[in-house]
Design an enzyme around this catalytic site. Structure first.
Site, PDB file in Angstrom:
ATOM      1  CG  ASP A  48      -6.888   3.440  -0.799  1.00 23.44           C
ATOM      2  OD1 ASP A  48      -7.606   2.422  -0.790  1.00 23.44           O
ATOM      3  OD2 ASP A  48      -7.119   4.479  -0.049  1.00 23.44           O
TER       4      ASP A  48
ATOM      5  CE  LYS B 218      -4.309   1.010   0.078  1.00 23.59           C
ATOM      6  NZ  LYS B 218      -5.556   0.349  -0.233  1.00 23.59           N
TER       7      LYS B 218
HETATM    8  P1  NDP Z   1     -12.767   7.979  -2.925  1.00 27.88           P
HETATM    9  O1  NDP Z   1     -11.687   8.865  -2.807  1.00 27.88           O
HETATM   10  O2  NDP Z   1     -13.246   7.572  -4.190  1.00 27.88           O
HETATM   11  O3  NDP Z   1     -14.080   8.415  -1.891  1.00 27.88           O
HETATM   12  C1  NDP Z   1     -13.850   8.117  -0.447  1.00 27.88           C
HETATM   13  C2  NDP Z   1     -15.275   8.767   0.371  1.00 27.88           C
HETATM   14  O4  NDP Z   1     -14.991   8.529   1.592  1.00 27.88           O
HETATM   15  C3  NDP Z   1     -15.513  10.177  -0.294  1.00 27.88           C
HETATM   16  O5  NDP Z   1     -16.967  10.313   0.112  1.00 27.88           O
HETATM   17  C4  NDP Z   1     -14.998  10.648   1.100  1.00 27.88           C
HETATM   18  O6  NDP Z   1     -15.674  11.869   1.212  1.00 27.88           O
HETATM   19  C5  NDP Z   1     -15.294   9.914   2.238  1.00 27.88           C
HETATM   20  N1  NDP Z   1     -14.324  10.172   3.230  1.00 27.88           N
HETATM   21  C6  NDP Z   1     -12.739   9.857   3.017  1.00 27.88           C
HETATM   22  N2  NDP Z   1     -12.232  10.169   4.123  1.00 27.88           N
HETATM   23  C7  NDP Z   1     -13.269  10.306   5.193  1.00 27.88           C
HETATM   24  C8  NDP Z   1     -13.190  10.630   6.578  1.00 27.88           C
HETATM   25  N3  NDP Z   1     -11.842  10.457   7.182  1.00 27.88           N
HETATM   26  N4  NDP Z   1     -14.433  10.697   6.975  1.00 27.88           N
HETATM   27  C9  NDP Z   1     -15.635  10.562   6.371  1.00 27.88           C
HETATM   28  N5  NDP Z   1     -15.763  10.664   5.180  1.00 27.88           N
HETATM   29  C10 NDP Z   1     -14.423  10.245   4.503  1.00 27.88           C
HETATM   30  O7  NDP Z   1     -12.191   6.598  -2.188  1.00 27.88           O
HETATM   31  P2  NDP Z   1     -12.770   4.987  -2.686  1.00 27.88           P
HETATM   32  O8  NDP Z   1     -14.089   4.964  -2.782  1.00 27.88           O
HETATM   33  O9  NDP Z   1     -11.987   4.312  -3.570  1.00 27.88           O
HETATM   34  O10 NDP Z   1     -12.370   4.329  -1.154  1.00 27.88           O
HETATM   35  C11 NDP Z   1     -13.216   4.119  -0.031  1.00 27.88           C
HETATM   36  C12 NDP Z   1     -12.935   3.178   0.733  1.00 27.88           C
HETATM   37  O11 NDP Z   1     -12.826   2.073   0.058  1.00 27.88           O
HETATM   38  C13 NDP Z   1     -11.596   3.150   1.556  1.00 27.88           C
HETATM   39  O12 NDP Z   1     -11.452   2.933   2.858  1.00 27.88           O
HETATM   40  C14 NDP Z   1     -10.600   2.323   0.681  1.00 27.88           C
HETATM   41  O13 NDP Z   1      -9.411   1.964   1.173  1.00 27.88           O
HETATM   42  C15 NDP Z   1     -11.579   1.157   0.352  1.00 27.88           C
HETATM   43  N6  NDP Z   1     -11.255   0.382  -0.949  1.00 27.88           N
HETATM   44  C16 NDP Z   1     -11.313   0.951  -2.049  1.00 27.88           C
HETATM   45  C17 NDP Z   1     -10.992   0.195  -3.036  1.00 27.88           C
HETATM   46  C18 NDP Z   1     -10.879   0.803  -4.474  1.00 27.88           C
HETATM   47  O14 NDP Z   1     -11.097  -0.092  -5.355  1.00 27.88           O
HETATM   48  N7  NDP Z   1     -11.120   2.051  -4.747  1.00 27.88           N
HETATM   49  C19 NDP Z   1     -10.589  -1.223  -3.040  1.00 27.88           C
HETATM   50  C20 NDP Z   1     -10.842  -1.748  -1.786  1.00 27.88           C
HETATM   51  C21 NDP Z   1     -11.152  -0.811  -0.631  1.00 27.88           C
HETATM   52  P3  NDP Z   1     -14.769  13.435   1.051  1.00 27.88           P
HETATM   53  O15 NDP Z   1     -14.903  13.795  -0.383  1.00 27.88           O
HETATM   54  O16 NDP Z   1     -15.460  14.416   1.766  1.00 27.88           O
HETATM   55  O17 NDP Z   1     -13.449  13.176   1.442  1.00 27.88           O
END
Ligand code: NDP
Length: 451
Positions: free
Chosen positions: A170, A130
């Protein structure tokens, strides 16, 4: 857990905490795995003698580097870049890159540690890694993001490669960022290979990679629900987040006949009692991916919805909860509210979104509860499929990829049932995922000697 296993966990964790101070997320992820594995480890002289878990919890390599770049005003900015190469026993390091101001070594080590087990569960040959940076892409121009990505990759490219380490997206890293990083990698290394996944469809990306994590989480939840004769049909679903994972979890849940009533971001959540239909979903896609807007704007667009500033969606009544935002975004009190409101299933799209207290609450109340390392593994699995297609220099159809993704999620579910079914028949998916993910990595490490 017997007394010997309990003692093993406490002594092991004392060493982890002493050796990795100020890394609470890493301690949390390691403790969960140690508690699942302790009974197996104390019963196995070879696992103890070869210190397999101790070695898995020590990264093979950690790279930390300076990322200087120029903002649009011509000023110098400096961020910190990281890559944690955790474990390569069963394949090249594989895992996403996160750009978020909260990024630090603890968060990346927890993610890389979890990734090792997740990747093993997919049955594809991928090790765990990561990376990321404390860079905040929010509010930055495309040019600023490009300059940052180019500077980040100028250093990172020394340590990655299609047979060594294959990063992906991510939080804060989507198609745009992967594109800029891939462009710079190709320019510096003079090679067009599958070193990054999540690439655009016209230049090496796999069909369905953007959809895969969210879709896969729903496929996994479908399998869990089926064990109790249930399905998504007619169910009410609460989703947190509105990024990549949340967007496609929402889409698939709608397709499977559910009513999705919430989405969120770090400033609040929207509750739409009428449900997010496909037209509203298209609006969210445009809002988040093209205009890079805030979820609050959904409630301005659709009067049926209410925006709750500064709150999380877990107080709303639902049958299925899908945390898809970030780590530790669902605590014990919120878990108790979900249970009280009749929730039957929690499938994690995010990594480690539920705190240990929340997990305990779900398990004590016998909910169908899947940890992210099992339920969100569809993303990295499809990245693995992208690597296969890149090596073969051909592209499968979306239907072929979807079929493979579906079957991988079913296999992971079966593995969790195999290793996680307790005496009363309750499936402890945490136990199943940890033991199932561990076996292959441990056997590979035993076979490869002390390296
Ligand atoms: P994105 O950046 O596309 O979206 C993240 C979302 O989570 C946004 O809506 C963001 O809101 C919100 N968010 C981020 N940080 C916080 C916080 N501290 N508190 C509240 N909301 C928060 O990321 P992904 O959708 O790709 O990833 C989301 C999760 O899924 C993570 O845990 C990631 O590790 C996991 N994941 C992702 C994969 C992938 O293929 N992308 C694969 C497996 C797991 P805001 O815009 O306000 O920051």
């Amino acid at each position: 857990m017997n007394e010997q296993a309990k003692l093993y966990v406490e002594e092991f964790m004392a060493r982890i905490v002493a050796k990795n101070p100020n890394e609470p997320e890493f301690h949390q992820a390691v403790r969960e795995v140690a508690e699942s594995l302790a009974p197996h480890i104390v019963a196995s002289p070879v696992l103890q003698k070869m210190k397999i878990l101790e070695r898995i919890a020590e990264p093979e390599r950690v790279i930390i580097f300076r990322v200087p770049w120029l903002n649009d005003k011509g000023e110098v900015e400096i961020n910190r870049g990281y890559r944690v190469q955790m474990n390569s026993a069963i394949g090249p390091y594989k895992g996403g890159i996160r750009f978020h101001p909260s990024v630090n070594l603890s968060i990346l080590k927890f993610l890389a540690f979890e990734q090792t087990f997740k990747n093993s569960l997919t049955t594809l040959p991928m090790g765990g890694g990561k990376g990321g940076s404390d860079f905040n892409p929010k509010g930055k121009s495309d040019n600023e993001v490009m300059r940052f990505c180019q500077s980040f990759m100028t250093e990172l490219q020394k340590y990655i490669g299609h047979d060594t380490d294959v990063p992906a997206g991510d939080i804060g890293v989507g198609g745009r960022e992967v594109g800029f990083m891939f462009g710079q990698y190709k320019r510096l290394r003079d090679e067009f290979t599958g070193t990054l996944t999540g690439k655009g469809r016209d230049w090496g990306g796999s069909p369905l990679r953007p959809e895969a994590t969210g879709y896969g989480t729903c496929y996994f939840a479908e399998e869990m629900l089926a064990t109790r004769g249930e399905s998504f049909q007619g169910k009410t679903v609460c989703i947190s987040g509105s990024g990549n994972v949340a967007q496609y979890a929402c889409r698939k849940a709608i397709e499977l006949g559910a009513k999705v009533v919430t989405l969120s971001d770090s400033t609040g959540y929207i509750y739409d009692p009428e449900g997010i239909d496909l037209e509203k979903w298209e609006y969210v896609m445009e809002l988040k991916n093209i205009f890079r807007g805030r979820i609050r704007e959904y409630a301005e667009q659709y009067p049926s919805a209410v925006y709750h500033e500064g709150q999380r969606p877990w107080g709303e009544k639902c049958d299925i909860a899908m945390p898809c935002a970030t780590q530790n975004e669902l605590n014990g009190e919120e878990a108790a509210m979900l249970v009280k409101n009749g929730c039957i299933c929690v499938a994690e799209g995010a990594n480690m979104p539920s705190t240990p207290e929340a997990i305990r609450c779900f398990q004590e109340n016998k909910l169908l509860y899947a940890p992210g390392k099992a339920s969100n593994a569809g993303g990295v699995a499809t990245s693995g499929l992208e690597m296969c297609q890149n090596s073969m220099r051909l592209t499968w159809s979306p239907e072929e990829v979807d079929e493979k993704l579906h079957s991988i999620m079913k296999n992971i579910h079966e593995m969790c049932v195999k290793y996680g079914t307790e005496e009363d028949g309750y499936v402890n998916y945490v136990l199943g995922a940890n033991v199932g993910g561990f076996m292959k990595v441990a056997n590979a490490m035993l076979a490869q000697g002390l390296v």
